[in-house]
Design a protein around this motif. Structure first.
Motif, PDB file in Angstrom:
ATOM      1  N   MET A 211       0.841  -1.185   0.000  1.00 33.68           N
ATOM      2  CA  MET A 211       0.000   0.000   0.000  1.00 33.68           C
ATOM      3  C   MET A 211       0.882   1.243   0.000  1.00 33.68           C
ATOM      4  O   MET A 211       1.942   1.260   0.606  1.00 33.68           O
ATOM      5  N   ILE A 212       0.406   2.253  -0.690  1.00 33.17           N
ATOM      6  CA  ILE A 212       1.125   3.510  -0.755  1.00 33.17           C
ATOM      7  C   ILE A 212       0.317   4.562  -0.006  1.00 33.17           C
ATOM      8  O   ILE A 212      -0.889   4.668  -0.177  1.00 33.17           O
ATOM      9  N   LYS A 213       1.015   5.311   0.855  1.00 29.27           N
ATOM     10  CA  LYS A 213       0.356   6.353   1.647  1.00 29.27           C
ATOM     11  C   LYS A 213       0.332   7.659   0.868  1.00 29.27           C
ATOM     12  O   LYS A 213       1.347   8.068   0.307  1.00 29.27           O
ATOM     13  N   PHE A 214      -0.836   8.303   0.838  1.00 26.26           N
ATOM     14  CA  PHE A 214      -0.997   9.605   0.198  1.00 26.26           C
ATOM     15  C   PHE A 214      -1.534  10.603   1.210  1.00 26.26           C
ATOM     16  O   PHE A 214      -2.497  10.311   1.917  1.00 26.26           O
ATOM     17  N   ASP A 215      -0.902  11.769   1.281  1.00 27.70           N
ATOM     18  CA  ASP A 215      -1.472  12.892   2.026  1.00 27.70           C
ATOM     19  C   ASP A 215      -2.316  13.664   1.036  1.00 27.70           C
ATOM     20  O   ASP A 215      -1.799  14.177   0.041  1.00 27.70           O
ATOM     21  N   VAL A 216      -3.614  13.725   1.275  1.00 27.92           N
ATOM     22  CA  VAL A 216      -4.546  14.361   0.342  1.00 27.92           C
ATOM     23  C   VAL A 216      -4.986  15.702   0.914  1.00 27.92           C
ATOM     24  O   VAL A 216      -5.424  15.786   2.065  1.00 27.92           O
ATOM     25  N   TYR A 217      -4.850  16.745   0.111  1.00 30.09           N
ATOM     26  CA  TYR A 217      -5.289  18.082   0.499  1.00 30.09           C
ATOM     27  C   TYR A 217      -6.376  18.519  -0.467  1.00 30.09           C
ATOM     28  O   TYR A 217      -6.190  18.455  -1.680  1.00 30.09           O
ATOM     29  N   GLU A 218      -7.498  18.948   0.061  1.00 27.88           N
ATOM     30  CA  GLU A 218      -8.603  19.400  -0.762  1.00 27.88           C
ATOM     31  C   GLU A 218      -8.749  20.908  -0.658  1.00 27.88           C
ATOM     32  O   GLU A 218      -8.628  21.481   0.422  1.00 27.88           O
TER      33      GLU A 218
ATOM     34  N   TYR B 231      -4.608   5.334   2.060  1.00 24.61           N
ATOM     35  CA  TYR B 231      -3.711   4.243   1.686  1.00 24.61           C
ATOM     36  C   TYR B 231      -4.349   3.536   0.502  1.00 24.61           C
ATOM     37  O   TYR B 231      -5.504   3.142   0.556  1.00 24.61           O
ATOM     38  N   ARG B 232      -3.585   3.428  -0.585  1.00 24.22           N
ATOM     39  CA  ARG B 232      -4.117   2.833  -1.810  1.00 24.22           C
ATOM     40  C   ARG B 232      -3.242   1.667  -2.241  1.00 24.22           C
ATOM     41  O   ARG B 232      -2.024   1.708  -2.127  1.00 24.22           O
ATOM     42  N   GLU B 233      -3.890   0.636  -2.759  1.00 18.47           N
ATOM     43  CA  GLU B 233      -3.176  -0.530  -3.265  1.00 18.47           C
ATOM     44  C   GLU B 233      -3.052  -0.454  -4.775  1.00 18.47           C
ATOM     45  O   GLU B 233      -3.987  -0.038  -5.457  1.00 18.47           O
ATOM     46  N   TYR B 234      -1.894  -0.850  -5.274  1.00 19.33           N
ATOM     47  CA  TYR B 234      -1.633  -0.875  -6.704  1.00 19.33           C
ATOM     48  C   TYR B 234      -1.055  -2.238  -7.065  1.00 19.33           C
ATOM     49  O   TYR B 234      -0.163  -2.730  -6.382  1.00 19.33           O
TER      50      TYR B 234
ATOM     51  N   GLU C  46       0.964  -3.153  -9.369  1.00 22.78           N
ATOM     52  CA  GLU C  46       2.364  -3.146  -9.791  1.00 22.78           C
ATOM     53  C   GLU C  46       3.321  -2.750  -8.669  1.00 22.78           C
ATOM     54  O   GLU C  46       4.526  -2.616  -8.903  1.00 22.78           O
ATOM     55  N   GLU C  47       2.819  -2.565  -7.461  1.00 22.06           N
ATOM     56  CA  GLU C  47       3.673  -2.124  -6.359  1.00 22.06           C
ATOM     57  C   GLU C  47       4.814  -3.110  -6.132  1.00 22.06           C
ATOM     58  O   GLU C  47       4.607  -4.315  -6.061  1.00 22.06           O
ATOM     59  N   GLY C  48       6.019  -2.579  -6.065  1.00 22.77           N
ATOM     60  CA  GLY C  48       7.208  -3.398  -5.876  1.00 22.77           C
ATOM     61  C   GLY C  48       7.778  -3.951  -7.170  1.00 22.77           C
ATOM     62  O   GLY C  48       8.838  -4.564  -7.169  1.00 22.77           O
ATOM     63  N   LYS C  49       7.088  -3.755  -8.291  1.00 24.65           N
ATOM     64  CA  LYS C  49       7.542  -4.278  -9.577  1.00 24.65           C
ATOM     65  C   LYS C  49       8.132  -3.201 -10.472  1.00 24.65           C
ATOM     66  O   LYS C  49       8.630  -3.494 -11.543  1.00 24.65           O
ATOM     67  N   ARG C  50       8.038  -1.943 -10.050  1.00 25.89           N
ATOM     68  CA  ARG C  50       8.605  -0.836 -10.817  1.00 25.89           C
ATOM     69  C   ARG C  50       9.633  -0.119  -9.944  1.00 25.89           C
ATOM     70  O   ARG C  50       9.622  -0.257  -8.732  1.00 25.89           O
ATOM     71  N   HIS C  51      10.506   0.673 -10.541  1.00 25.07           N
ATOM     72  CA  HIS C  51      11.656   1.214  -9.813  1.00 25.07           C
ATOM     73  C   HIS C  51      11.299   2.277  -8.782  1.00 25.07           C
ATOM     74  O   HIS C  51      12.083   2.560  -7.891  1.00 25.07           O
ATOM     75  N   CYS C  52      10.106   2.914  -8.886  1.00 24.12           N
ATOM     76  CA  CYS C  52       9.716   3.906  -7.889  1.00 24.12           C
ATOM     77  C   CYS C  52       8.193   3.976  -7.795  1.00 24.12           C
ATOM     78  O   CYS C  52       7.479   3.521  -8.690  1.00 24.12           O
ATOM     79  N   ASN C  53       7.694   4.554  -6.717  1.00 26.66           N
ATOM     80  CA  ASN C  53       6.246   4.639  -6.508  1.00 26.66           C
ATOM     81  C   ASN C  53       5.555   5.519  -7.535  1.00 26.66           C
ATOM     82  O   ASN C  53       4.393   5.290  -7.869  1.00 26.66           O
ATOM     83  N   LEU C  54       6.245   6.522  -8.060  1.00 23.99           N
ATOM     84  CA  LEU C  54       5.641   7.369  -9.083  1.00 23.99           C
ATOM     85  C   LEU C  54       5.281   6.530 -10.313  1.00 23.99           C
ATOM     86  O   LEU C  54       4.196   6.673 -10.879  1.00 23.99           O
ATOM     87  N   CYS C  55       6.173   5.640 -10.714  1.00 31.02           N
ATOM     88  CA  CYS C  55       5.884   4.765 -11.855  1.00 31.02           C
ATOM     89  C   CYS C  55       4.777   3.767 -11.513  1.00 31.02           C
ATOM     90  O   CYS C  55       3.969   3.426 -12.374  1.00 31.02           O
ATOM     91  N   VAL C  56       4.731   3.320 -10.292  1.00 36.44           N
ATOM     92  CA  VAL C  56       3.655   2.415  -9.867  1.00 36.44           C
ATOM     93  C   VAL C  56       2.308   3.106 -10.007  1.00 36.44           C
ATOM     94  O   VAL C  56       1.360   2.557 -10.569  1.00 36.44           O
TER      95      VAL C  56
END
Length: 62
Positions: free
Chosen positions: A1-8, A23-26, A28-38
């Motif tokens: 899971m990747i943590k996001f701070d969300v501001y509205e 917290y969002r699940e993707y 491809e998590e752990g299969k790409r070189h960084c979370n931005l690419c995930v």
């Protein structure tokens, strides 16, 4: 899971920004070189890194 701070943005100029954490699940998590690419999830990965301004070769690895 990747943590996001969300501001509205507030509805009115005199109100405060709203903040919450998600917290969002993707798949491809752990299969790409960084979370931005995930999060991007571009289908031609890793070829897309050749032209991507955010996750291209030589960019951050975090």
């Amino acid at each position: 899971m990747i943590k996001f701070d969300v501001y509205e943005l507030p509805d009115n100029p005199d109100e405060e920004f709203k903040h919450h954490v998600e917290y969002r699940e993707y798949p491809e998590e752990g299969k790409r070189h960084c979370n931005l690419c995930v999060v991007c999830g571009f289908s031609t990965y890793p070829k897309c890194r050749e032209w991507c301004p955010n996750g291209g070769y030589g960019s951050f690895e975090g």
